[in-house]
Design a protein around this motif. Structure first.
Motif, short mmCIF file in Angstrom:
data_model
loop_
_atom_site.label_atom_id
_atom_site.label_comp_id
_atom_site.label_asym_id
_atom_site.label_seq_id
_atom_site.Cartn_x
_atom_site.Cartn_y
_atom_site.Cartn_z
N ARG A 166 1.18 -20.73 -2.39
CA ARG A 166 1.02 -19.30 -2.69
C ARG A 166 -0.45 -18.96 -2.88
NH1 ARG A 166 2.95 -22.82 -6.06
NH2 ARG A 166 3.09 -21.70 -8.04
N TRP A 167 -0.73 -17.68 -2.66
CA TRP A 167 -2.05 -17.10 -2.99
C TRP A 167 -1.79 -15.99 -4.01
CZ3 TRP A 167 -5.87 -14.80 1.22
CH2 TRP A 167 -7.07 -14.40 0.58
N ALA A 168 -2.28 -16.18 -5.23
CA ALA A 168 -2.12 -15.18 -6.29
C ALA A 168 -3.39 -14.35 -6.37
CB ALA A 168 -1.86 -15.86 -7.63
N LEU A 169 -3.22 -13.04 -6.36
CA LEU A 169 -4.38 -12.14 -6.36
C LEU A 169 -4.28 -11.11 -7.48
CD1 LEU A 169 -3.27 -12.21 -3.02
CD2 LEU A 169 -5.64 -11.57 -2.85
N GLY A 170 -5.32 -10.99 -8.25
CA GLY A 170 -5.47 -9.89 -9.20
C GLY A 170 -6.72 -9.15 -8.78
N GLU A 171 -6.57 -8.11 -8.01
CA GLU A 171 -7.73 -7.49 -7.34
C GLU A 171 -7.65 -5.98 -7.47
OE1 GLU A 171 -10.26 -9.02 -6.15
OE2 GLU A 171 -9.65 -11.10 -6.00
N ILE A 172 -8.50 -5.29 -6.75
CA ILE A 172 -8.41 -3.83 -6.69
C ILE A 172 -8.51 -3.40 -5.23
CG2 ILE A 172 -9.30 -3.40 -9.00
CD1 ILE A 172 -11.99 -2.76 -7.75
N VAL A 173 -8.02 -2.20 -4.97
CA VAL A 173 -8.07 -1.64 -3.62
C VAL A 173 -8.66 -0.24 -3.70
CG1 VAL A 173 -6.12 -2.93 -2.67
CG2 VAL A 173 -5.69 -0.80 -3.91
N ALA A 174 -9.05 0.30 -2.56
CA ALA A 174 -9.55 1.68 -2.53
C ALA A 174 -8.40 2.63 -2.88
CB ALA A 174 -10.10 1.99 -1.13
N GLY A 175 -8.73 3.66 -3.63
CA GLY A 175 -7.72 4.66 -3.99
C GLY A 175 -7.91 5.94 -3.18
N PRO A 176 -7.00 6.90 -3.37
CA PRO A 176 -7.08 8.15 -2.59
C PRO A 176 -8.13 9.13 -3.12
CG PRO A 176 -5.16 8.18 -4.04
CD PRO A 176 -5.80 6.83 -4.22
N GLY A 218 -1.44 0.06 -8.21
CA GLY A 218 -1.40 1.20 -9.14
C GLY A 218 -0.89 0.78 -10.50
N PRO A 219 -0.36 1.72 -11.28
CA PRO A 219 0.05 1.41 -12.66
C PRO A 219 1.01 0.23 -12.75
CG PRO A 219 0.07 3.78 -12.30
CD PRO A 219 -0.25 3.15 -10.97
N ALA A 220 1.89 0.06 -11.75
CA ALA A 220 2.85 -1.05 -11.80
C ALA A 220 2.14 -2.40 -11.81
CB ALA A 220 3.79 -0.98 -10.59
N LEU A 260 -11.21 4.73 -12.10
CA LEU A 260 -9.76 4.49 -12.25
C LEU A 260 -9.05 5.81 -12.56
CD1 LEU A 260 -7.43 2.44 -12.40
CD2 LEU A 260 -7.93 2.15 -14.83
N ALA A 261 -9.63 6.58 -13.50
CA ALA A 261 -8.99 7.85 -13.89
C ALA A 261 -8.88 8.79 -12.70
CB ALA A 261 -9.79 8.50 -15.01
N GLU A 262 -9.87 8.76 -11.81
CA GLU A 262 -9.85 9.67 -10.65
C GLU A 262 -9.24 9.01 -9.41
OE1 GLU A 262 -13.66 11.57 -10.06
OE2 GLU A 262 -13.90 11.93 -12.21
N GLN A 263 -8.61 7.88 -9.62
CA GLN A 263 -7.93 7.14 -8.53
C GLN A 263 -8.85 6.85 -7.35
OE1 GLN A 263 -3.89 8.26 -7.51
NE2 GLN A 263 -3.80 9.53 -9.33
N ARG A 264 -10.10 6.49 -7.68
CA ARG A 264 -11.02 6.11 -6.61
C ARG A 264 -10.82 4.64 -6.26
NH1 ARG A 264 -15.18 10.23 -6.06
NH2 ARG A 264 -14.41 11.95 -7.31
N PHE A 265 -10.20 3.91 -7.15
CA PHE A 265 -9.67 2.58 -6.81
C PHE A 265 -8.34 2.43 -7.53
CE2 PHE A 265 -11.86 1.38 -10.76
CZ PHE A 265 -10.91 0.56 -11.37
N ALA A 266 -7.59 1.42 -7.15
CA ALA A 266 -6.31 1.15 -7.82
C ALA A 266 -6.19 -0.35 -8.02
CB ALA A 266 -5.16 1.66 -6.97
N PRO A 267 -5.58 -0.78 -9.14
CA PRO A 267 -5.37 -2.22 -9.34
C PRO A 267 -4.28 -2.75 -8.40
CG PRO A 267 -4.39 -0.95 -11.14
CD PRO A 267 -5.10 0.04 -10.26
N LEU A 268 -4.42 -4.01 -8.09
CA LEU A 268 -3.43 -4.70 -7.24
C LEU A 268 -3.08 -6.05 -7.86
CD1 LEU A 268 -2.07 -5.45 -4.36
CD2 LEU A 268 -4.28 -6.51 -3.85
N VAL A 269 -1.82 -6.39 -7.95
CA VAL A 269 -1.44 -7.79 -8.15
C VAL A 269 -0.53 -8.17 -6.98
CG1 VAL A 269 -1.67 -7.92 -10.68
CG2 VAL A 269 0.54 -7.33 -9.68
#
Ligand SMILES: C[S@@+](CC[C@H](N)C(=O)[O-])C[C@H]1O[C@@H](n2cnc3c(N)ncnc32)[C@H](O)[C@@H]1O
Length: 276
Positions: A166-176, A218-220, A260-269
């Protein structure tokens, strides 16, 4: 860093030696710098959003088992590697291209009694000095935003993982929400920041032969770490924190919060499985 590497890393990664500074700060906080516990370091050595709770939550999500061989890619000063070794019984190979982070990691591994369980390696995700199929789990936390060209890193992660690994990732992605405000913890400006939209990141990561078993954006993505944080006793000691390593910590953290507040990026797991 490897010759020919195109990625430009955040300027503050490169800087003066940290070992004496961290030793002094621990001593000032009333902690013996030669005999440390994971908890003494958690405010400083978990170099990613949500800290130790995020590391614990991701290891559980990846179903990490004692004795598994973990490749921690972009290990920083080794906080997550020490947690995976001590709390989960993993044998960790911690790859880190920044010399002064490796040097501090070695000092902290020794002081926590974990030198035998963690191998520190000077390498880069584009060219890993390991045999094919030599790990059960690849681990990245807060590394991919620094990587300009992810395809070779994904190919290397696939090559070094055993079948079914497996590859486990705790990263971020670009948001809208639009372009990022800078500075942020991983970058002074846009030249050092390489966020992809979630679908594009997923396609790039899966291409060498991975399938996502967990993919939360996102929040999840924050929920498992938040649950750990709520269960964790509040730290009341004034311990050294990430500001020891990260100059302009307050401005970078403010940038993080605003983006984060302006959704310029989003968390990813995510947990990706290498096809057998
Ligand atoms: C924000 S730190 C995160 C450290 C650690 N994963 C943690 O969560 O505590 C990012 C780290 O990734 C390393 N890094 C950046 N690009 C890399 C690459 N292409 N391959 C390996 N490491 C890389 C940097 O040197 C830095 O130590």
């Amino acid at each position: 860093m490897l010759a020919g590497m195109s990625t430009q890393l955040t300027s503050y990664y490169d800087g003066p030696d940290l070992t004496g500074r961290v030793r002094d700060a621990l001593r000032d906080a009333g902690v013996d710098p030669e005999r440390l516990r994971i908890e003494d370091l958690a405010a400083m050595d978990q170099f990613h959003a949500l800290g130790l709770p995020a590391t614990l939550a991701l290891a559980e999500l990846a179903e990490l088992k004692p004795g598994e061989r973990v490749l921690d890619l972009g290990a920083g000063i080794g906080g997550p590697a020490r947690v995976l070794a001590e709390r989960f019984g993993a044998h960790v190979t911690a790859v880190e291209p920044t010399e002064r982070f490796r040097r501090l990691a070695a000092q902290l591994n020794a002081a926590t009694g974990l030198t035998d369980k963690i191998d520190l390696v000077d390498a880069h995700g584009h060219a890993l000095p390991f045999d094919d199929e030599s790990f059960d789990l690849v681990w990245t936390q807060a590394v991919l935003p620094n990587v300009a060209d992810l395809a070779p890193v994904a190919a290397e992660a696939h090559r070094v993982l055993a079948s079914g690994g497996r590859w486990a990732l705790g990263e971020i992605v670009a948001g809208p929400g639009g372009e990022l405000y800078f500075p942020v913890p991983w970058a002074d400006g846009p030249k050092e920041s390489h966020l992809l939209a979630p679908e594009s990141l997923r396609t790039t990561l899966e291409r060498p032969g991975f399938a996502a078993e967990v993919w939360e954006v996102g929040p999840a993505a924050l929920a498992p770490a938040a649950a750990h944080a709520a269960a964790q006793p509040e730290e009341t000691r004034p311990l050294p924190d990430i500001g020891l390593i990260m100059p302009d910590r307050d401005a970078r953290m403010a940038g993080l919060g605003r983006n984060l507040a302006e959704q310029r990026f989003a968390p990813l797991v995510a947990v990706l499985r290498r096809a057998p």
